[in-house]
Scaffold this active site. Structure first.
Site, PDB file in Angstrom:
ATOM      1  N   SER A   8      16.204 -36.634  -2.255  1.00 25.04           N
ATOM      2  CA  SER A   8      16.725 -36.393  -3.117  1.00 25.04           C
ATOM      3  C   SER A   8      17.642 -34.963  -2.828  1.00 25.04           C
ATOM      4  O   SER A   8      17.119 -33.829  -1.541  1.00 25.04           O
ATOM      5  CB  SER A   8      15.547 -35.326  -4.262  1.00 25.04           C
ATOM      6  OG  SER A   8      16.688 -34.887  -5.010  1.00 25.04           O
ATOM      7  N   HIS A  31      19.770 -39.473  -2.579  1.00 26.67           N
ATOM      8  CA  HIS A  31      19.478 -39.481  -3.958  1.00 26.67           C
ATOM      9  C   HIS A  31      19.380 -38.075  -4.595  1.00 26.67           C
ATOM     10  O   HIS A  31      19.675 -37.192  -4.719  1.00 26.67           O
ATOM     11  CB  HIS A  31      17.661 -39.955  -3.973  1.00 26.67           C
ATOM     12  CG  HIS A  31      17.113 -39.919  -5.333  1.00 26.67           C
ATOM     13  ND1 HIS A  31      17.185 -41.366  -6.271  1.00 26.67           N
ATOM     14  CD2 HIS A  31      16.573 -39.342  -6.241  1.00 26.67           C
ATOM     15  CE1 HIS A  31      16.143 -41.093  -7.304  1.00 26.67           C
ATOM     16  NE2 HIS A  31      15.979 -39.935  -7.616  1.00 26.67           N
ATOM     17  N   ASP A  33      20.043 -36.482  -8.100  1.00 26.28           N
ATOM     18  CA  ASP A  33      19.637 -36.185  -9.691  1.00 26.28           C
ATOM     19  C   ASP A  33      20.134 -35.278 -10.956  1.00 26.28           C
ATOM     20  O   ASP A  33      20.697 -34.564 -10.348  1.00 26.28           O
ATOM     21  CB  ASP A  33      18.140 -35.376  -9.507  1.00 26.28           C
ATOM     22  CG  ASP A  33      16.893 -36.061  -8.400  1.00 26.28           C
ATOM     23  OD1 ASP A  33      16.343 -36.881  -9.439  1.00 26.28           O
ATOM     24  OD2 ASP A  33      17.119 -35.715  -7.917  1.00 26.28           O
ATOM     25  N   MET A  35      20.670 -34.523 -14.162  1.00 26.87           N
ATOM     26  CA  MET A  35      19.792 -34.289 -15.328  1.00 26.87           C
ATOM     27  C   MET A  35      20.461 -32.785 -16.975  1.00 26.87           C
ATOM     28  O   MET A  35      21.638 -32.584 -16.388  1.00 26.87           O
ATOM     29  CB  MET A  35      18.249 -33.611 -15.033  1.00 26.87           C
ATOM     30  CG  MET A  35      17.708 -33.175 -14.376  1.00 26.87           C
ATOM     31  SD  MET A  35      16.648 -32.745 -13.028  1.00 26.87           S
ATOM     32  CE  MET A  35      15.978 -32.905 -12.146  1.00 26.87           C
ATOM     33  N   HIS A  64      19.567 -41.063  -9.762  1.00 25.96           N
ATOM     34  CA  HIS A  64      18.838 -41.525 -11.332  1.00 25.96           C
ATOM     35  C   HIS A  64      19.302 -40.812 -12.328  1.00 25.96           C
ATOM     36  O   HIS A  64      19.207 -39.053 -12.234  1.00 25.96           O
ATOM     37  CB  HIS A  64      17.750 -40.535 -10.235  1.00 25.96           C
ATOM     38  CG  HIS A  64      16.227 -41.067 -11.391  1.00 25.96           C
ATOM     39  ND1 HIS A  64      15.356 -40.023 -10.732  1.00 25.96           N
ATOM     40  CD2 HIS A  64      16.358 -40.953 -12.548  1.00 25.96           C
ATOM     41  CE1 HIS A  64      14.615 -40.116 -11.502  1.00 25.96           C
ATOM     42  NE2 HIS A  64      14.983 -40.635 -12.688  1.00 25.96           N
ATOM     43  N   MET A  66      18.702 -38.750 -15.502  1.00 26.05           N
ATOM     44  CA  MET A  66      17.366 -37.971 -16.089  1.00 26.05           C
ATOM     45  C   MET A  66      18.388 -37.656 -18.008  1.00 26.05           C
ATOM     46  O   MET A  66      18.013 -35.871 -17.458  1.00 26.05           O
ATOM     47  CB  MET A  66      16.681 -37.058 -15.269  1.00 26.05           C
ATOM     48  CG  MET A  66      15.407 -37.796 -14.876  1.00 26.05           C
ATOM     49  SD  MET A  66      14.622 -36.223 -13.474  1.00 26.05           S
ATOM     50  CE  MET A  66      16.023 -36.550 -12.127  1.00 26.05           C
ATOM     51  N   MET A 135       8.440 -43.417 -11.766  1.00 29.03           N
ATOM     52  CA  MET A 135       8.133 -41.668 -11.399  1.00 29.03           C
ATOM     53  C   MET A 135       6.290 -41.264 -11.017  1.00 29.03           C
ATOM     54  O   MET A 135       5.660 -41.396 -11.677  1.00 29.03           O
ATOM     55  CB  MET A 135       8.367 -40.529 -12.725  1.00 29.03           C
ATOM     56  CG  MET A 135       9.968 -40.646 -13.072  1.00 29.03           C
ATOM     57  SD  MET A 135      11.115 -40.291 -11.666  1.00 29.03           S
ATOM     58  CE  MET A 135      10.109 -38.599 -11.724  1.00 29.03           C
ATOM     59  N   GLY A 140      11.892 -34.085 -14.572  1.00 30.40           N
ATOM     60  CA  GLY A 140      12.519 -32.313 -14.057  1.00 30.40           C
ATOM     61  C   GLY A 140      12.846 -30.919 -13.079  1.00 30.40           C
ATOM     62  O   GLY A 140      13.890 -30.768 -13.131  1.00 30.40           O
ATOM     63  N   PHE A 141      12.070 -31.447 -12.286  1.00 26.90           N
ATOM     64  CA  PHE A 141      11.536 -30.866 -11.745  1.00 26.90           C
ATOM     65  C   PHE A 141      10.874 -30.880  -9.800  1.00 26.90           C
ATOM     66  O   PHE A 141      10.312 -31.793 -10.137  1.00 26.90           O
ATOM     67  CB  PHE A 141      10.655 -29.366 -11.970  1.00 26.90           C
ATOM     68  CG  PHE A 141      11.470 -28.081 -13.072  1.00 26.90           C
ATOM     69  CD1 PHE A 141      12.521 -27.275 -12.782  1.00 26.90           C
ATOM     70  CD2 PHE A 141      10.864 -28.150 -14.236  1.00 26.90           C
ATOM     71  CE1 PHE A 141      12.775 -26.481 -14.293  1.00 26.90           C
ATOM     72  CE2 PHE A 141      11.400 -27.981 -15.064  1.00 26.90           C
ATOM     73  CZ  PHE A 141      12.608 -26.821 -15.426  1.00 26.90           C
ATOM     74  N   GLY A 142      11.740 -30.141  -9.176  1.00 27.80           N
ATOM     75  CA  GLY A 142      11.388 -30.793  -7.640  1.00 27.80           C
ATOM     76  C   GLY A 142       9.567 -30.165  -7.384  1.00 27.80           C
ATOM     77  O   GLY A 142       9.292 -29.365  -7.876  1.00 27.80           O
ATOM     78  N   ASP A 173       8.939 -41.703  -7.292  1.00 27.09           N
ATOM     79  CA  ASP A 173       9.821 -39.635  -7.078  1.00 27.09           C
ATOM     80  C   ASP A 173       8.818 -39.566  -7.586  1.00 27.09           C
ATOM     81  O   ASP A 173       8.682 -38.848  -8.391  1.00 27.09           O
ATOM     82  CB  ASP A 173      11.081 -40.673  -7.914  1.00 27.09           C
ATOM     83  CG  ASP A 173      12.030 -39.281  -7.918  1.00 27.09           C
ATOM     84  OD1 ASP A 173      11.442 -38.684  -7.015  1.00 27.09           O
ATOM     85  OD2 ASP A 173      13.187 -38.749  -8.904  1.00 27.09           O
ATOM     86  N   GLY A 175       7.153 -35.757  -5.423  1.00 24.64           N
ATOM     87  CA  GLY A 175       5.535 -35.266  -4.240  1.00 24.64           C
ATOM     88  C   GLY A 175       6.073 -35.891  -3.317  1.00 24.64           C
ATOM     89  O   GLY A 175       4.343 -36.100  -2.390  1.00 24.64           O
ATOM     90  N   GLY A 195      12.189 -35.435  -1.478  1.00 27.28           N
ATOM     91  CA  GLY A 195      12.755 -33.492  -1.484  1.00 27.28           C
ATOM     92  C   GLY A 195      12.377 -32.349  -1.298  1.00 27.28           C
ATOM     93  O   GLY A 195      13.169 -32.386  -0.070  1.00 27.28           O
ATOM     94  N   SER A 196      11.499 -31.737  -2.021  1.00 26.06           N
ATOM     95  CA  SER A 196      11.180 -30.531  -1.371  1.00 26.06           C
ATOM     96  C   SER A 196      10.781 -31.380   0.563  1.00 26.06           C
ATOM     97  O   SER A 196      10.702 -30.267   1.201  1.00 26.06           O
ATOM     98  CB  SER A 196      10.217 -30.162  -1.640  1.00 26.06           C
ATOM     99  OG  SER A 196      10.479 -29.992  -3.198  1.00 26.06           O
TER     100      SER A 196
END
Length: 221
Positions: A8, A31, A33, A35, A64, A66, A135, A140-142, A173, A175, A195-196
């Site tokens: 992501s 990916h 996102d 939103m 994705h 959202m 999920m 909503g948040f990474g 998706d 963590g 992502g992170s």
């Protein structure tokens, strides 16, 4: 079973998305996102940005959504040239129709479920899908930690997918990292959004390769 890593860009430099995508050539897709600050309490980008990205990269685009009113907007992202479109079942009034409209545009249709949404009510429509996204955090948040309570749902979804006899990808998706990807792979996931973990690494592309290797090793066990 093939293991796919689709990073992501949520934690990347959003002002230089084409450059950030170029940093992960080993990835199986990118990916994106989308939103809208309605379905989730955050806002990123929309259709014009995805269209611009499509013009600048040949990478597999994994969208994705959202967003609220997913039935209206999902087909447009397929029409824009993205290869995979994921809509949340919680934001869809007609998921079968939406999946068919996505496929009619030549894209892969995917349905996403929040952590508390059970898979069982949708077992009969799995044949309309090319992928299911579970999920492992609240969307909503990474940067969130995997909710281990989703692991049993991954296992149940894998069993339901097997009964279809079709090649339906099972994506997780939230963590995903070197510390958590093994648990998700052992539970039955084969496609991973990170992502992170990827974009905070010194070498994002090496992290992509490391994550894939870790997932493959988990399945061998």
């Amino acid at each position: 079973m093939a293991m796919r890593i689709t990073p992501s860009v949520l934690n990347a430099d959003l002002s230089n998305l084409s450059g950030e995508i170029a940093r992960i050539p080993s990835a199986d897709g990118v990916h994106l996102d989308v939103m809208d600050n309605h379905f989730v309490p955050n806002m990123t980008f929309g259709l014009p940005v995805v269209e611009s990205i499509r013009q600048r990269t040949e990478a597999f685009l994994d969208i994705h959504l959202m967003i609220a009113n997913a039935d209206r907007w999902a087909p447009a992202y397929a029409e824009a040239g993205a290869e995979s479109i994921t809509f949340h079942v919680e934001a869809s009034d007609a998921p079968i129709r939406t999946a068919r409209e996505i496929r009619a545009q030549g894209a892969r249709a995917s349905m996403a479920l929040k952590p508390a949404t059970p898979i069982e009510p949708y077992a009969d429509m799995l044949g309309e899908l090319d992928m299911v996204l579970l999920m492992t955090v609240e969307p909503g948040f990474g940067g969130q930690k995997v909710l281990d309570l989703v692991l049993p749902k991954i296992r149940r979804t894998r069993e339901l997918v097997k009964t279809t006899g079709q090649d339906i990808w099972l994506q997780v998706d939230g963590g995903v990292s070197l510390e958590t990807i093994e648990r998700c792979a052992e539970a039955g996931a084969d496609t991973f959004v990170a992502g992170s973990a990827v974009y905070s690494a010194g070498d994002p592309d090496q992290m992509v390769r490391d994550l894939r290797e870790r997932a493959v090793e988990a399945c061998r066990h």
